[in-house]
Structures are given as structure tokens and as C-alpha cells.
Design an enzyme around this catalytic site. Sequence first.
Site, PDB file in Angstrom:
ATOM      1  CG  ASP A   1       2.789  -2.780   1.389  1.00 24.02           C
ATOM      2  OD1 ASP A   1       2.369  -1.848   0.677  1.00 24.02           O
ATOM      3  OD2 ASP A   1       3.330  -3.818   0.930  1.00 24.02           O
TER       4      ASP A   1
ATOM      5  CE  LYS B   1       0.166  -2.959  -6.632  1.00 22.52           C
ATOM      6  NZ  LYS B   1       0.526  -3.846  -7.737  1.00 22.52           N
TER       7      LYS B   1
ATOM      8  CD1 TRP C   1       1.806  -8.672  -2.670  1.00 22.52           C
ATOM      9  CD2 TRP C   1       3.956  -8.050  -2.751  1.00 22.52           C
ATOM     10  NE1 TRP C   1       2.213  -8.677  -3.994  1.00 22.52           N
ATOM     11  CE2 TRP C   1       3.514  -8.294  -4.072  1.00 22.52           C
ATOM     12  CE3 TRP C   1       5.288  -7.652  -2.557  1.00 22.52           C
ATOM     13  CZ2 TRP C   1       4.355  -8.161  -5.183  1.00 22.52           C
ATOM     14  CZ3 TRP C   1       6.122  -7.518  -3.661  1.00 22.52           C
ATOM     15  CH2 TRP C   1       5.649  -7.765  -4.946  1.00 22.52           C
TER      16      TRP C   1
END
Length: 356
Positions: free
Chosen positions: A161, A185, A99
Amino acid sequence: MAHYSFSAAAGPLPASVAATVAEACRDWQGSGSVLGLSFVSERFKALQAATETALRQCLGIPKDFHILFLSGGASTQFAAVPLNLMAGRIATYIDAGHWSRRARDEATRYGTVRTLPLAALASVRSESVNDNAYWHVTSNETANGLQLTEFPCLPAPLVADMTSDFLTRPLPFDRLALAYAGTQKSIGVPGLTVIIIRDDLLGRAAPATPRVLDYTVQAASHSRVNTPPVFAIFVLHAMLDWIATQGGIAAMAAIAQRRSAAVYQAVDGNPHLRASVPPAFRSQINPCFQLADPRKTPHFLAAALAAGLHDLHGHPDVGGIRISLYNGLSEAAFTALTEFLVAYTAPTTMNGTNTP
Ligand code: PMP
């Protein structure tokens, strides 16, 4: 038989939150379904304000930070961050895995980007970073199972992030200038991205920045330049209520710590399994490991399925096994998982595909 999902893509809601949400889909406070709630209504504005207050309390967010509730997912922020913050200077991205690279690759479309490996963070010197508009880290690498245990103290604004570990630990707002996270999540359902941004970073957006991605414009309009994800904000509010009843962010951190320690202990103690991340970087949210003999991976996954444990396959780029311990995971699911990891025995046949 029980059905427990350990998917990395989306986390379960705690049963009481799921019940609150289900009821509100039928009727919320006697005024009809929350699914039809207008974003310009006073009821929604009150819900949004209450969600912001609860989030500020949960994390101790200082007054000089704005909170934005935007749609588009964390991937949209991969573009929004450079568009809003680069202002013609360079940005440094710490590469910890999948990511980080996705965020970095998107940023290169908007300006000059430097990439540093995770190991370099420890030895950063201020003279080498003065030219930076910002530094970017992925606090928890969902695909690789790596987590930044400590946020570095840097002379340029630090952007994180936090999509896969937001609200699973306290945050140091003396070090962080901007944190963003999709909510699907650990804190709700897909569709909402929370952005916490220090006020001095506003007002720097590139002229071509789309208005809906411009933090300054969205902050001035209370995240209502366009329709915000009303339902996902409702679910986040319910999750924040639940977190408060569990004991707040300290309780979430303690649960993540306890559960991940038990998982790694089970993996380290099982000769058929191999943890794939060095202990210093092991994620408390997405522990990843391999089979000692990777050919036995299909057997492991089939045996897990037979025990009601779903979605344990690793990220396609990484392979192996990945467990996701998001906030909403039930204690029953966690217990079934650890019992399985302790007891798991790989077959002696080499194809590894025989059913358990
Ligand atoms: N960052 C991280 C750390 C992620 O785990 C994910 C999704 N798995 C993303 C960004 C992308 O999120 P989205 O698909 O909601 O844009």
C-alpha cells in the site's frame, strides 16, 4: 497572509497543474469541459493510454505488469487484495502502524492472516514463508510517520500500500508484485486508485469477488468494467507531465529527501520538539513529532496557524504534530514551515494554551 496546508489527508497540486486543471474544467482542447468527458469516448481512451504510458516511463514499470485505474480508494483495495490473491492460502501482514492494521483487519474477513511486527522483516527466512499467498506492507505509515526505506526480497509476492509515498521514490519491480495507491496525496485528487500488478497474479480471484474488484476482469476491460474516475485520471496525467518537467522520479525522491532532512534537523535542533520515530524508519513524507512537553501542543498549533501554517495536528490515534511533504507542496510553504520549526519557542506557562 499566506495559507499553507500540510494536511496528511490530501496534498496540494503544484500551481501550474492547478492552472491546467482549472482551464480544462472550462474547456479542454476546444471540445468542452473535461468534467463532461465520457469514459467510452475515444478522447478519454487516448487520455488513459497516455497516462499509462507516462506512468510506465516515470517508474520504469516492466511489460509484465498491468496498470489499473480504479475508483474506491485504497481502503477498497484492503478487500480487493485478499479477494484476488489469497486463493485459500494464508497472507502475512507487516504491522507498522495504523494503516497496516486497517489493511490487515479487512483481510481477516476473507481468510487466514498472520501479523508480524516491522522489526521481523529483517530476519525473515524463506522456509517460514513458503506457505504464503502474499506479504503485505504499508510502505509509508501516514498516521505514524514511519517509512519502509527498502522493500524486502521475499519468496512470496510482495504487495505494498503506497498511498502516501507513491511517486515520491523509485520502485524495485524485481521485489514488488503489486503496488496500490490512492492519488489524493502526492499525485492528484481523490477518487482514483492506481494498481500496478504483475501478470502472474491475475486469474486467482475468489469466485465471489465482485466483478468491479476483480483484477483479471478489470485488466481485460482496460479498467472500464464500470465508469473509471475520469477527472482524477486527467489530473494524474497533468501531475505526471509536471513530474517529468521537474526531472522525473529521481527529482521527486531528491526533493522528499532534502525537505524531510531539513524538517528532522529543525526538530532535532529545537529543545521544545521531540521526533517520535527512530531514525531508521523516519518517513520522508509524513514526519511526526511531539512537543517535549505534550501539554504545549495546542500552543504550537496556534502559533503555527498565526504563521499561516495549517493542518499540522497529528493523527487522532497518535497525537502530537504531523507534517505532510507531498509532491505538490510549494517551496514557499516548505520554507515557511522550516523557519517556523527552527524559531519555535514553547511558553513557560504550563497550560500551553496562551496565544502566541
Ligand atoms: N492507506 C494509507 C497509507 C493511507 O494513508 C490512507 C489514507 N490516509 C489509506 C490507505 C486509505 O485511503 P482511502 O481513504 O482513500 O481509502
